[in-house]
Design a protein around this motif. Sequence first.
Motif, mmCIF file in Angstrom:
data_model
loop_
_atom_site.group_PDB
_atom_site.id
_atom_site.type_symbol
_atom_site.label_atom_id
_atom_site.label_comp_id
_atom_site.label_asym_id
_atom_site.label_seq_id
_atom_site.Cartn_x
_atom_site.Cartn_y
_atom_site.Cartn_z
ATOM 1 N N HIS A 145 -9.558 0.157 -4.493
ATOM 2 C CA HIS A 145 -8.367 0.983 -4.243
ATOM 3 C C HIS A 145 -8.706 2.477 -4.237
ATOM 4 O O HIS A 145 -8.224 3.226 -3.384
ATOM 5 C CB HIS A 145 -7.308 0.679 -5.299
ATOM 6 N N ASP A 152 -0.979 2.925 -4.570
ATOM 7 C CA ASP A 152 -0.678 1.704 -5.323
ATOM 8 C C ASP A 152 -1.993 0.941 -5.535
ATOM 9 O O ASP A 152 -2.668 0.572 -4.569
ATOM 10 C CB ASP A 152 0.321 0.857 -4.513
ATOM 11 N N PHE A 153 -2.354 0.716 -6.775
ATOM 12 C CA PHE A 153 -3.666 0.120 -7.079
ATOM 13 C C PHE A 153 -3.745 -1.300 -6.518
ATOM 14 O O PHE A 153 -3.261 -2.252 -7.103
ATOM 15 C CB PHE A 153 -3.913 0.118 -8.587
ATOM 16 N N CYS A 154 -4.394 -1.436 -5.343
ATOM 17 C CA CYS A 154 -4.254 -2.663 -4.569
ATOM 18 C C CYS A 154 -5.475 -3.574 -4.594
ATOM 19 O O CYS A 154 -5.385 -4.734 -4.222
ATOM 20 C CB CYS A 154 -3.906 -2.303 -3.123
ATOM 21 N N CYS A 213 -4.189 5.981 -0.858
ATOM 22 C CA CYS A 213 -3.267 4.905 -1.230
ATOM 23 C C CYS A 213 -2.857 5.112 -2.679
ATOM 24 O O CYS A 213 -3.690 5.338 -3.540
ATOM 25 C CB CYS A 213 -3.934 3.542 -1.037
ATOM 26 N N MET A 228 -9.692 3.803 -1.005
ATOM 27 C CA MET A 228 -8.733 3.730 0.099
ATOM 28 C C MET A 228 -8.151 5.126 0.322
ATOM 29 O O MET A 228 -7.114 5.483 -0.212
ATOM 30 C CB MET A 228 -7.639 2.704 -0.239
ATOM 31 N N HIS A 261 0.857 -1.176 0.000
ATOM 32 C CA HIS A 261 0.000 0.000 0.000
ATOM 33 C C HIS A 261 0.896 1.229 0.000
ATOM 34 O O HIS A 261 1.917 1.255 0.703
ATOM 35 C CB HIS A 261 -0.918 0.031 1.232
HETATM 36 CU CU1 CUA Z 1 -4.044 0.252 -0.932
HETATM 37 CU CU2 CUA Z 1 -4.407 1.031 -3.060
#
Ligand code: CUA
Length: 649
Positions: A627, A621-623, A619, A630, A583
């Motif tokens: 996402h 970073d595409f998690c 966040c 987030m 993340h």
């Molecule tokens: Cu955690 Cu995007």
Amino acid sequence: MKSKALLIFSTLAVATIVLLFFGCPSGKKSVVEGDAAQKVYVAPGQYDEFYAFMSGGFSGQLSVYGIPSGRCLRIVPVFAQYPENGYGYSEETKAMLNTSYGFIPWDDSHHPELSQTNGEIDGRWLFINANNVPRIARVDLSTFRTVEIIEIPNSAGNHPSAFVTENTEYVVAGTRFSVPIPQEDITLQEFKNKMKGTISFIKVDPQTGRMNIEFQILMPGFNYDLSHPGRGKSHGWYFFSCYNSEQATSMLEVNASQNDKDFIAAINWKKAEEYLKQGKYKEIPGVHYHNIYDEKKHMAYSEINDKVKVLIPQECPGLVYYIPTPKSPHGCDVDPTGEYIVGGGKLATVIPVYSFTKMIKAIEEKKFDKEIDGIPVLNYEAVLHGEVQNPGLGPLHTEFDGKGYAYTSCFVSSEVTKWSLQDCKVVDRIPVYYSIGHLCIAGGDSKKPIAKYLLALNKITKDRYLPTGPELAQSCQLIDISGEKMKMLYDFPTLGEPHYAQMAPASVIKDKQAKIFKLEENQHQYRTISPDQAKVVREGNKVHIYMTAIRSHFTPDNIEGIKVGDEVYFHVTNLEQDWDIPHGFAVMGSDNAEILVMPGETLTLKWKPTKPGIYPFYCTDFCSALHQEMQGYVRVSPANANVQLSWNK
Ligand code: CUA
Ligand code: K7E
């Protein structure tokens, strides 16, 4: 009709002939054979056969490629801040860049070197030098992270570094630029008589990899340029090339090219160990930082040392010898058996090859021409195994295939020359594009080379790729060396300037990879191991936010009671315990890089809000599918406001 067909035919024939002679229409000759594409093709989902580690040169970093595909897998930040993951920006990693000159955000890294056991690459660590502010870093190859940086005192321009002995007993450093030791304010006129060199041996703990400057040798003030360890029969010795034995301080391009021969210094480090034991050293001042990343605490810290032990050649007979080496040598390489030492004289017309056996004999028989500051200069002919005639122009560096052949890069004539170690005869050459510096064979700098691929690391790119304005990427070329003749396979651009590279079979490294950091082992001072432990704590004007991140939520995600003038620390713990789920964290208006937090890790972003308002964080970073959700908000109030600290869970 007939004549028209003939015309078309003859036009085609001429075009074919033109193509045959002059290559492709852009005017560049294609030097590859038909099966080249197949040899470098790695199908989707397949792994490369080798890892290549390339120095980032003036980027200060290390880059990792898959070979033969030439795919760039990773940039490992080492000596320069790296906003992509917060290295050198986060509270946890800032200390890695501490030096006796203060916090340094950049350097110039030249020589990556893989650790060895019994003269073979063991896949544990990678060492790399910093030139500008002399340092050596150690990268852990299970995490691909820089875990240690040690500063080298009494040094300038740490170039002949960071090569290791065959059991990684030592990693070495040396002064490319000689300086007064200790440093002092003198005129450049006085400097001429006071310039000194040092060569440093840094001991590596066999279990932990931890470095420690064991001793330095005080050398005449020449420019120590490159080095390689003895191996096999010459294990216990180390060889350093040097130029500017003229000790010029200006217009070196002329003044440092006067002497017909400079030197390779042969150092008996086993002897040095004896002298150390006998107490034949002096302790001299040498303030140096030693930065260590603690993987359990997820935190880097600096230790400061202020002394080093030095050995002085005059007082330690048998410790150092000089081997005369033609015309400003650069490269200094040792073959897999340890018998042959190869110099690379930038301005020389031959490649000198020395014999270790002959060197020992010459020492025993005292075949010395003269002495410089207590260092005997061996007789050139007595140590010489042979000279490679007409190797190409500007020979620099040499690697070996373990089958009795050496490969030397020739900078000026842009070619790689293959020659036989036994009789010093050239057997093959291949043009490279353009101006090659180092070259690299997997294990070519160890006892066990793998004679399959050679990387040519070229300084000048010119027309190899689509142009990108005045600044072009550097160029790497992949050459097949499995047969008698070298074959060009492939070109790919590289980042920064890869002075040197090392290649290792993927099998030595890929199965050792850490996939997560275990949450239960996280000993970070500000860790938060479950969302219900998240909290915000004020200590004067410092506010510590204990935050967790897990798909797809930050806890807390609403915070109030922050004021202008506060120092806010977001300590973000990534609760994921799954590979490849980082993340990221960034907050609007922060004059800092993001942090990119790996599973099980805690990282801290420091933020000093300057204006009241509502500040989103998110966040980066595409998690997960959620996402974009987030995210959260911080309310910042004026310095004198009376807003209580509050947060949600
Ligand atoms: Cu955690 Cu995007
Ligand atoms: Cu570029 Cu080893 Cu610094 Cu030669 S060095 S080319």
